[in-house]
Design a protein around this motif. Structure first.
Motif, PDB file in Angstrom:
ATOM      1  N   SER A   1      -1.146  -0.963  -4.805  1.00 33.26           N
ATOM      2  CA  SER A   1      -2.604  -0.963  -4.699  1.00 33.26           C
ATOM      3  C   SER A   1      -3.168   0.442  -4.600  1.00 33.26           C
ATOM      4  N   ARG A   2      -4.384   0.588  -5.107  1.00 29.54           N
ATOM      5  CA  ARG A   2      -5.132   1.826  -4.975  1.00 29.54           C
ATOM      6  C   ARG A   2      -6.565   1.458  -4.569  1.00 29.54           C
ATOM      7  N   VAL A   3      -6.858   1.559  -3.296  1.00 29.62           N
ATOM      8  CA  VAL A   3      -8.183   1.215  -2.786  1.00 29.62           C
ATOM      9  C   VAL A   3      -8.976   2.499  -2.609  1.00 29.62           C
TER      10      VAL A   3
ATOM     11  N   LEU B   1     -14.134   2.434   0.238  1.00 34.29           N
ATOM     12  CA  LEU B   1     -13.891   1.054   0.653  1.00 34.29           C
ATOM     13  C   LEU B   1     -13.035   1.011   1.919  1.00 34.29           C
ATOM     14  N   SER B   2     -12.102   1.940   2.043  1.00 35.23           N
ATOM     15  CA  SER B   2     -11.296   2.011   3.258  1.00 35.23           C
ATOM     16  C   SER B   2     -12.166   2.334   4.464  1.00 35.23           C
TER      17      SER B   2
ATOM     18  N   GLY C   1      -5.652  -0.230   2.644  1.00 30.23           N
ATOM     19  CA  GLY C   1      -5.477   0.044   1.224  1.00 30.23           C
ATOM     20  C   GLY C   1      -4.619  -0.952   0.474  1.00 30.23           C
ATOM     21  N   SER C   2      -4.799  -2.242   0.745  1.00 33.27           N
ATOM     22  CA  SER C   2      -3.940  -3.262   0.131  1.00 33.27           C
ATOM     23  C   SER C   2      -4.761  -4.381  -0.508  1.00 33.27           C
ATOM     24  N   TRP C   3      -4.756  -4.441  -1.827  1.00 28.58           N
ATOM     25  CA  TRP C   3      -5.417  -5.546  -2.520  1.00 28.58           C
ATOM     26  C   TRP C   3      -4.662  -6.850  -2.292  1.00 28.58           C
TER      27      TRP C   3
ATOM     28  N   ALA D   1       0.794  -1.224   0.000  1.00 32.26           N
ATOM     29  CA  ALA D   1       0.000   0.000   0.000  1.00 32.26           C
ATOM     30  C   ALA D   1       0.829   1.277   0.000  1.00 32.26           C
TER      31      ALA D   1
ATOM     32  N   LEU E   1      -8.711  -3.600   3.482  1.00 29.20           N
ATOM     33  CA  LEU E   1      -9.443  -2.500   2.856  1.00 29.20           C
ATOM     34  C   LEU E   1      -9.103  -1.178   3.537  1.00 29.20           C
TER      35      LEU E   1
END
Length: 225
Positions: free
Chosen positions: A102-104, A108-109, A176-178, A96, A173
């Motif tokens: 990743s781009r959350v 969603l966060s 911020g990490s897929w 993240a 989430l």
């Protein structure tokens, strides 16, 4: 006992902070600070509630993750969980922040933070229904261990694990990490393994538990598993 709780939370806060910010390569990570603060605040809240309502359970929750009465397989499992959890946090810090893979989306966060709070809030209902909800698998004969089948235990056999799914999804989430989210299915499988082994232990050693297995069909989520 409250001193022990505060000390444990401070140590946890520091260790998790080192893992998150160390892997991220910076302390300028707002989501990680919020995640740590949410867990610390909720931990104090739950601890104060337990100290008032069930000091015996609080003592169990503060006990080490390796105990003499604990099943041998569970000691190994908890060691693997501890190592895996630390690695998971490091992966999310790298993903993240350090590498920015990743781009959350913000919404969603925020949803992740809400899921974590719901998990913690619902866990209080688990503690209210089961005064033997120790963090390790063992029979608490000295505390008069009996089957718990009220509250959420009337719907699933392992409500704490079921609610923990919210934490497992909510944490990556929020951070911020897929890639962290991609690890969740493997962690759910691990929880499922422990649930099955725990049931075997309880069915063999806790009077009335086999009848409980017949009454309550599902382990984590009603109608699913």
């Amino acid at each position: 006992m409250m001193t022990k709780l505060i000390v444990k939370i401070v140590i946890w806060f520091g260790l998790m902070g080192v893992l998150l910010f160390g892997s991220a390569g910076t302390i300028a990570w707002t989501a990680a600070w919020l995640w740590l603060l949410e867990w610390a605040a909720c931990g104090v809240w739950i601890g104060l509630w337990l100290a008032r309502e069930d000091p015996g359970l609080l003592a169990e929750r503060l006990a080490p993750l390796a105990q003499r009465e604990q099943q041998a397989w569970d000691r190994v499992f908890m060691l693997c969980v501890s190592v895996g959890f630390c690695a998971w946090l490091c992966l999310m810090g790298i993903d993240a922040v350090r590498m920015s893979w990743s781009r959350v989306p913000l919404w969603l966060s925020v949803l992740g933070a809400v899921a974590i709070f719901v998990d913690i809030y619902a866990t209080r209902a688990v503690f209210a229904a089961n005064r033997y909800a120790a963090p390790v698998v063992k029979i608490q004969r000295e505390r008069g261990h009996t089957v718990s089948d009220s509250g959420p235990y009337g719907y699933v056999r392992h409500p704490m694990y079921g609610f923990a799914l919210l934490f497992l999804v909510g944490t990556p989430l929020m951070l911020g990490s897929w890639w962290g989210l991609a690890c969740v299915p493997f962690m759910v499988v691990g929880l499922g393994y422990r649930a099955v082994r725990e049931e075997e232990t309880l069915a063999e050693n806790l009077p009335g538990y086999r009848a409980y297995l017949d009454r309550v069909r599902y382990r984590f989520v009603p109608g699913v598993w």
